[in-house]
Design a protein around this motif. Structure first.
Motif, PDB file in Angstrom:
ATOM      1  N   PHE A 258       0.764  -0.799  -0.144  1.00  0.00           N
ATOM      2  CA  PHE A 258       0.250  -0.476  -0.140  1.00  0.00           C
ATOM      3  C   PHE A 258       0.997   1.273   0.457  1.00  0.00           C
ATOM      4  O   PHE A 258       0.628   2.052  -1.020  1.00  0.00           O
ATOM      5  N   LEU A 259       2.135   1.156   0.648  1.00  0.00           N
ATOM      6  CA  LEU A 259       3.041   2.182   1.225  1.00  0.00           C
ATOM      7  C   LEU A 259       3.685   2.919  -0.373  1.00  0.00           C
ATOM      8  O   LEU A 259       3.922   4.019  -0.805  1.00  0.00           O
ATOM      9  N   LEU A 260       4.152   1.095  -0.848  1.00  0.00           N
ATOM     10  CA  LEU A 260       4.980   1.407  -1.764  1.00  0.00           C
ATOM     11  C   LEU A 260       3.798   2.396  -3.547  1.00  0.00           C
ATOM     12  O   LEU A 260       4.272   3.298  -4.342  1.00  0.00           O
ATOM     13  N   PHE A 261       2.738   1.642  -3.242  1.00  0.00           N
ATOM     14  CA  PHE A 261       2.001   2.434  -4.151  1.00  0.00           C
ATOM     15  C   PHE A 261       2.159   3.308  -4.171  1.00  0.00           C
ATOM     16  O   PHE A 261       1.651   4.446  -5.354  1.00  0.00           O
ATOM     17  N   ASN A 262       1.366   4.121  -3.151  1.00  0.00           N
ATOM     18  CA  ASN A 262       0.816   5.425  -2.301  1.00  0.00           C
ATOM     19  C   ASN A 262       2.656   6.281  -2.275  1.00  0.00           C
ATOM     20  O   ASN A 262       2.078   7.636  -3.135  1.00  0.00           O
ATOM     21  N   ALA A 263       3.454   5.795  -2.815  1.00  0.00           N
ATOM     22  CA  ALA A 263       4.491   6.896  -2.536  1.00  0.00           C
ATOM     23  C   ALA A 263       4.817   6.670  -4.350  1.00  0.00           C
ATOM     24  O   ALA A 263       4.986   8.147  -4.119  1.00  0.00           O
ATOM     25  N   ASP A 264       5.025   5.668  -5.266  1.00  0.00           N
ATOM     26  CA  ASP A 264       4.385   5.504  -6.191  1.00  0.00           C
ATOM     27  C   ASP A 264       3.807   7.009  -7.170  1.00  0.00           C
ATOM     28  O   ASP A 264       4.503   7.978  -7.979  1.00  0.00           O
ATOM     29  N   ARG A 265       2.699   6.789  -6.913  1.00  0.00           N
ATOM     30  CA  ARG A 265       1.609   8.285  -7.669  1.00  0.00           C
ATOM     31  C   ARG A 265       1.782   9.036  -6.467  1.00  0.00           C
ATOM     32  O   ARG A 265       2.072   9.978  -7.482  1.00  0.00           O
ATOM     33  N   ALA A 266       2.517   9.459  -5.475  1.00  0.00           N
ATOM     34  CA  ALA A 266       2.719  10.819  -5.146  1.00  0.00           C
ATOM     35  C   ALA A 266       3.938  11.320  -5.666  1.00  0.00           C
ATOM     36  O   ALA A 266       4.007  12.779  -6.202  1.00  0.00           O
ATOM     37  N   VAL A 267       4.781  10.292  -5.909  1.00  0.00           N
ATOM     38  CA  VAL A 267       6.128  11.440  -6.749  1.00  0.00           C
ATOM     39  C   VAL A 267       5.915  11.464  -7.540  1.00  0.00           C
ATOM     40  O   VAL A 267       6.994  12.712  -8.353  1.00  0.00           O
ATOM     41  N   ARG A 268       4.986  10.656  -9.378  1.00  0.00           N
ATOM     42  CA  ARG A 268       4.428  10.985 -10.087  1.00  0.00           C
ATOM     43  C   ARG A 268       3.412  12.321 -10.172  1.00  0.00           C
ATOM     44  O   ARG A 268       4.351  12.759 -11.449  1.00  0.00           O
ATOM     45  N   ARG A 269       3.211  12.329  -9.386  1.00  0.00           N
ATOM     46  CA  ARG A 269       1.844  14.251  -8.914  1.00  0.00           C
ATOM     47  C   ARG A 269       3.308  15.210  -8.852  1.00  0.00           C
ATOM     48  O   ARG A 269       2.976  15.794  -9.041  1.00  0.00           O
ATOM     49  N   TRP A 270       4.128  14.457  -7.684  1.00  0.00           N
ATOM     50  CA  TRP A 270       4.939  15.427  -7.569  1.00  0.00           C
ATOM     51  C   TRP A 270       5.788  16.208  -9.170  1.00  0.00           C
ATOM     52  O   TRP A 270       6.230  17.017  -9.348  1.00  0.00           O
ATOM     53  N   ILE A 271       6.361  15.621  -9.648  1.00  0.00           N
ATOM     54  CA  ILE A 271       6.760  15.200 -10.419  1.00  0.00           C
ATOM     55  C   ILE A 271       6.334  16.583 -12.220  1.00  0.00           C
ATOM     56  O   ILE A 271       6.397  17.090 -12.864  1.00  0.00           O
ATOM     57  N   ASP A 272       5.074  15.237 -12.044  1.00  0.00           N
ATOM     58  CA  ASP A 272       4.199  16.338 -13.156  1.00  0.00           C
ATOM     59  C   ASP A 272       3.217  17.248 -12.588  1.00  0.00           C
ATOM     60  O   ASP A 272       3.190  17.770 -13.438  1.00  0.00           O
ATOM     61  N   ALA A 273       3.129  17.728 -11.581  1.00  0.00           N
ATOM     62  CA  ALA A 273       2.744  19.109 -11.377  1.00  0.00           C
ATOM     63  C   ALA A 273       4.100  20.117 -11.304  1.00  0.00           C
ATOM     64  O   ALA A 273       3.643  21.807 -11.796  1.00  0.00           O
ATOM     65  N   ARG A 274       4.970  19.564 -10.805  1.00  0.00           N
ATOM     66  CA  ARG A 274       6.233  21.063 -11.390  1.00  0.00           C
ATOM     67  C   ARG A 274       6.947  20.815 -13.026  1.00  0.00           C
ATOM     68  O   ARG A 274       8.225  21.192 -13.674  1.00  0.00           O
ATOM     69  N   SER A 275       6.610  19.844 -13.883  1.00  0.00           N
ATOM     70  CA  SER A 275       6.968  20.410 -15.562  1.00  0.00           C
ATOM     71  C   SER A 275       6.750  21.350 -16.317  1.00  0.00           C
ATOM     72  O   SER A 275       6.851  21.029 -17.210  1.00  0.00           O
ATOM     73  N   GLY A 276       6.129  22.042 -15.568  1.00  0.00           N
ATOM     74  CA  GLY A 276       5.540  23.120 -16.684  1.00  0.00           C
ATOM     75  C   GLY A 276       4.408  22.915 -17.910  1.00  0.00           C
ATOM     76  O   GLY A 276       4.011  22.374 -17.966  1.00  0.00           O
ATOM     77  N   ASP A 277       5.024  23.520 -19.169  1.00  0.00           N
ATOM     78  CA  ASP A 277       4.905  24.156 -20.395  1.00  0.00           C
ATOM     79  C   ASP A 277       5.394  23.123 -20.700  1.00  0.00           C
ATOM     80  O   ASP A 277       4.663  22.015 -21.752  1.00  0.00           O
ATOM     81  N   THR A 278       5.895  22.019 -20.432  1.00  0.00           N
ATOM     82  CA  THR A 278       6.633  20.933 -20.991  1.00  0.00           C
ATOM     83  C   THR A 278       5.804  19.469 -21.341  1.00  0.00           C
ATOM     84  O   THR A 278       5.940  19.163 -22.449  1.00  0.00           O
TER      85      THR A 278
END
Length: 139
Positions: free
Chosen positions: A8-28
């Motif tokens: 459960f923690l691994l799946f949640n961590a994966d989603r959180a990391v992806r969301r963090w990166i995606d939110a900061r990818s800007g206009d790219t």
């Protein structure tokens, strides 16, 4: 002693990391998956698309869509393999090289946040555990 809910923690961590990166990818519009492709190509210029797919553990159909988006965004270019007309090679464009630099800075910031407050020994255990999880798919 009750073990932590690791899956459960691994799946949640994966989603959180992806969301963090995606939110900061800007206009790219590159996001976490696209950054993986760019990082691979930065170290393996003119790589076969099959090699990129295998290195990232992606599906061929998923990689096809991702490469289409990266190509439309001007970050990668495709070319036929000179030795095998059925094979396709990928290379970074100048915009792709710029995106790699930006993504390295972003990942560096994320790594700093993820490691804050942990000792080198604790992080070594986490790293060892994650590597073990990664190897499960090979069995």
């Amino acid at each position: 002693m009750r073990l932590p809910r690791l899956i459960f923690l691994l799946f949640n961590a994966d989603r959180a990391v992806r969301r963090w990166i995606d939110a900061r990818s800007g206009d790219t519009g590159i996001g976490a998956s696209g950054a993986g492709v760019l990082f691979y190509l930065a170290g393996h210029e003119n790589a076969l698309i099959g090699d990129v797919t295998a290195a990232l553990g992606a599906s061929p159909s998923g990689m096809s869509g991702l490469v289409n988006r990266l190509e439309r965004g001007g970050c990668v270019r495709r070319s036929p393999d000179p030795d095998d007309a059925r094979a396709v090679r990928l290379a970074l464009t100048p915009r792709g090289h710029t995106a790699v630099t930006r993504a390295h800075a972003l990942v560096g910031d994320l790594n700093a946040q993820l490691t804050e407050g942990f000792t080198a020994e604790e992080l070594a255990v986490v790293g060892r555990w994650l590597e073990r999880v990664t190897r499960l798919s090979a069995r």
